[in-house]
Design a protein around this motif. Structure first.
Motif, short mmCIF file in Angstrom:
data_model
loop_
_atom_site.label_atom_id
_atom_site.label_comp_id
_atom_site.label_asym_id
_atom_site.label_seq_id
_atom_site.Cartn_x
_atom_site.Cartn_y
_atom_site.Cartn_z
N VAL A 95 0.83 -1.20 0.00
CA VAL A 95 0.00 0.00 0.00
C VAL A 95 0.87 1.25 0.00
CG1 VAL A 95 -1.68 1.32 1.33
CG2 VAL A 95 -1.96 -1.14 1.08
N LEU A 96 1.94 1.22 0.82
CA LEU A 96 2.82 2.39 0.88
C LEU A 96 3.54 2.61 -0.44
CD1 LEU A 96 4.43 2.04 4.43
CD2 LEU A 96 2.75 3.74 3.68
N SER A 97 3.86 1.51 -1.16
CA SER A 97 4.54 1.67 -2.44
C SER A 97 3.66 2.33 -3.49
CB SER A 97 5.00 0.29 -2.95
OG SER A 97 3.89 -0.53 -3.25
N THR A 103 8.58 9.15 -1.59
CA THR A 103 8.86 9.42 -3.00
C THR A 103 10.31 9.90 -3.17
OG1 THR A 103 6.56 9.98 -3.44
CG2 THR A 103 8.20 10.78 -5.01
N ILE A 104 11.01 9.35 -4.15
CA ILE A 104 12.42 9.72 -4.37
C ILE A 104 12.48 11.12 -4.98
CG2 ILE A 104 14.53 9.14 -5.61
CD1 ILE A 104 13.59 6.22 -5.60
N SER A 105 13.14 12.00 -4.27
CA SER A 105 13.30 13.36 -4.76
C SER A 105 14.76 13.74 -4.98
CB SER A 105 12.67 14.35 -3.76
OG SER A 105 13.32 14.26 -2.49
N HIS A 106 15.67 12.85 -4.59
CA HIS A 106 17.09 13.19 -4.72
C HIS A 106 17.90 11.91 -4.97
CE1 HIS A 106 20.88 15.23 -4.11
NE2 HIS A 106 21.21 14.35 -3.18
N ILE A 107 18.84 11.97 -5.92
CA ILE A 107 19.77 10.88 -6.19
C ILE A 107 21.16 11.35 -5.81
CG2 ILE A 107 20.83 9.42 -7.95
CD1 ILE A 107 18.23 9.43 -9.45
N ASP A 108 21.75 10.66 -4.84
CA ASP A 108 23.06 11.04 -4.32
C ASP A 108 24.13 10.16 -4.96
OD1 ASP A 108 25.16 12.00 -2.85
OD2 ASP A 108 24.68 10.86 -1.03
N THR A 109 25.05 10.76 -5.71
CA THR A 109 26.14 10.01 -6.33
C THR A 109 27.31 10.94 -6.59
OG1 THR A 109 26.73 8.54 -8.16
CG2 THR A 109 25.33 10.43 -8.70
N ASP A 110 28.48 10.36 -6.77
CA ASP A 110 29.69 11.14 -7.04
C ASP A 110 30.16 10.90 -8.46
OD1 ASP A 110 29.82 12.12 -4.40
OD2 ASP A 110 30.85 10.31 -3.71
N GLY A 129 8.07 10.21 -9.44
CA GLY A 129 7.04 9.63 -8.58
C GLY A 129 7.40 8.27 -8.03
N THR A 130 8.56 7.73 -8.40
CA THR A 130 8.98 6.43 -7.88
C THR A 130 9.30 6.54 -6.39
OG1 THR A 130 9.95 5.86 -10.02
CG2 THR A 130 10.64 4.55 -8.12
N THR A 131 8.86 5.58 -5.61
CA THR A 131 9.10 5.60 -4.17
C THR A 131 10.25 4.69 -3.81
OG1 THR A 131 7.60 3.76 -3.69
CG2 THR A 131 6.63 5.98 -3.79
N LEU A 132 10.80 4.89 -2.63
CA LEU A 132 11.89 4.05 -2.15
C LEU A 132 11.45 2.60 -1.98
CD1 LEU A 132 13.59 6.36 0.51
CD2 LEU A 132 14.44 5.78 -1.76
N LEU A 133 10.18 2.42 -1.66
CA LEU A 133 9.67 1.06 -1.47
C LEU A 133 9.36 0.39 -2.80
CD1 LEU A 133 7.30 1.63 1.59
CD2 LEU A 133 9.64 0.72 1.59
N GLY A 134 9.07 1.15 -3.81
CA GLY A 134 8.68 0.57 -5.08
C GLY A 134 9.76 0.58 -6.14
N ASP A 161 13.77 10.12 1.40
CA ASP A 161 13.50 10.44 -0.01
C ASP A 161 14.74 10.40 -0.92
OD1 ASP A 161 14.85 12.58 1.03
OD2 ASP A 161 13.45 14.12 0.32
N SER A 162 15.81 9.72 -0.48
CA SER A 162 17.05 9.75 -1.27
C SER A 162 17.46 8.35 -1.71
CB SER A 162 18.20 10.37 -0.46
OG SER A 162 17.93 11.73 -0.20
#
Length: 371
Positions: A95-97, A103-110, A129-134, A161-162
């Motif tokens: 349900v949460l997914s 919801t992913i709002s930030h992509i952390d990478t180097d 709109g992709t979520t961390l759970l989905g 959200d990352s």
């Protein structure tokens, strides 16, 4: 008449059982007496007689412990409760997914040497709109690895959200000069073709010189003279016999010896040769008896330190070598040019087109001692 006949056929009173002692009772009494004696004798002899199911003895599938029959029921209840809790948890995650939570709002990478952080995030292709759970982490890894420089990807969820991406690139093992001479390819340490690079020749430098300069800059090998049948493809494994032969030599040599190798010539598997950073050329042949070939070449180099220009160990039991009569041979760069007189000519790092030393051009001596 009838009654008289009956009286005559009636047995005597002495043989007829009385009401006090029926005939059946007498028979049972004798039988019971024998059974009692038998039971007594069996008991005295230590003979065990199993009791019937109604004698209070636990039967198969029963337990003599108090409350044993309730244990399986308790186990079933516990398992049912655990299963129900797991099902509820799965429903909650599902349900949460589907909701905007996490919801992913930030992509952390180097950034890496060949990829910027923006390029990596674009390769990841995480939908809005992709979520961390989905999120599908396997799909992200596959997307990023489409770039041939990428060796591995690690994807980590960082709530709320990352998404963190760690990218490792291939290490360059060699620059391989193609038969055309104007194109070379990066080859990784695990034998993967990475991508091509242009090595166009100039008025003062050949394409091999340009490739050598790039290899020296990166601190990797140069592989030249490969046949036209070698056809690299980005991200694919190098399965050509000539390339595999070179890698076999380089990986089997000891670290102290392989670190001296600057370049390989791989016209065929039977004609593999290498150039040391001292300018000495070693004819190796097919990739067999590699450790023995190294030992023989090292012994010759040690015995004629600074004098050897060429060693042939294709047949390690019958090696040959060429040396100069002077001990003033200068260190070269690892590329030997064609020579018709037997001298070892190399490319100087500063001019990229010079001989190892004037002494080499003066006099050379073969292994048998002739000039």
């Amino acid at each position: 008449m009838m009654s008289t006949s009956n009286q005559r056929s009636r047995p005597s009173d002495s043989r007829r059982p009385t009401s006090r002692e029926p005939s059946s009772s007498r028979g049972r009494t004798r039988t019971d007496g024998r059974s009692s004696q038998t039971r007594q004798s069996s008991h005295q002899a230590g003979t065990w007689r199993p009791k019937s199911a109604g004698d209070g003895v636990p039967q198969l599938g029963e337990s003599s412990r108090p409350g044993a029959r309730t244990a399986p029921r308790r186990t079933l209840v516990v398992l049912g409760a655990v299963g129900a809790a797991a099902l509820v948890a799965l429903v909650v995650v599902f349900v949460l997914s589907l909701t905007p939570a996490f919801t992913i709002s930030h992509i952390d990478t180097d950034s890496t040497e060949h990829l910027s952080a923006e390029a990596i995030a674009k390769l990841a292709n995480v939908g809005e709109g992709t979520t961390l759970l989905g999120v599908d982490t396997d799909a992200i890894e596959s997307n990023v690895k489409k770039n041939p420089w990428v060796k591995s990807v690690s994807v980590t969820r960082e709530f709320p959200d990352s998404l963190k991406l760690e990218v490792n690139e291939h290490d360059v093992e060699a620059i391989v000069v193609m038969a055309s001479g104007d194109v070379a390819w990066y080859l990784s340490d695990d034998g993967t073709w990475i991508e091509p690079l242009s090595i166009s020749s100039t008025d003062s430098s050949s394409s091999t010189d340009v490739a050598l300069a790039k290899a020296m800059e990166l601190g990797c090998l140069l592989i030249k003279d490969v046949p036209a049948s070698v056809a690299p493809a980005a991200g694919s494994q190098a399965t050509d016999d000539e390339i595999e032969a070179v890698l076999s030599y380089q990986k089997t040599f000891s670290s102290s010896f392989s670190s001296q190798v600057c370049s390989y010539s791989a016209a065929s598997t039977q004609a593999i040769s290498c150039i040391l950073d001292s300018g000495v050329e070693i004819s190796l042949g097919a990739p067999t008896n590699i450790s023995t070939k190294e030992s023989v070449a090292s012994k010759i180099l040690s015995d004629y330190d600074g004098q050897v220009t060429y060693i042939n160990v294709r047949v390690p039991s019958q090696p040959s070598y060429r040396k100069v009569s002077s001990d003033s041979v200068q260190q070269g760069s690892g590329v030997v040019s064609s020579a018709t007189t037997g001298e070892a000519a190399t490319t100087d790092p500063s001019t990229t087109a010079a001989t190892t030393s004037a002494a080499v051009a003066a006099t050379t001596t073969d292994a048998d001692g002739t000039d």
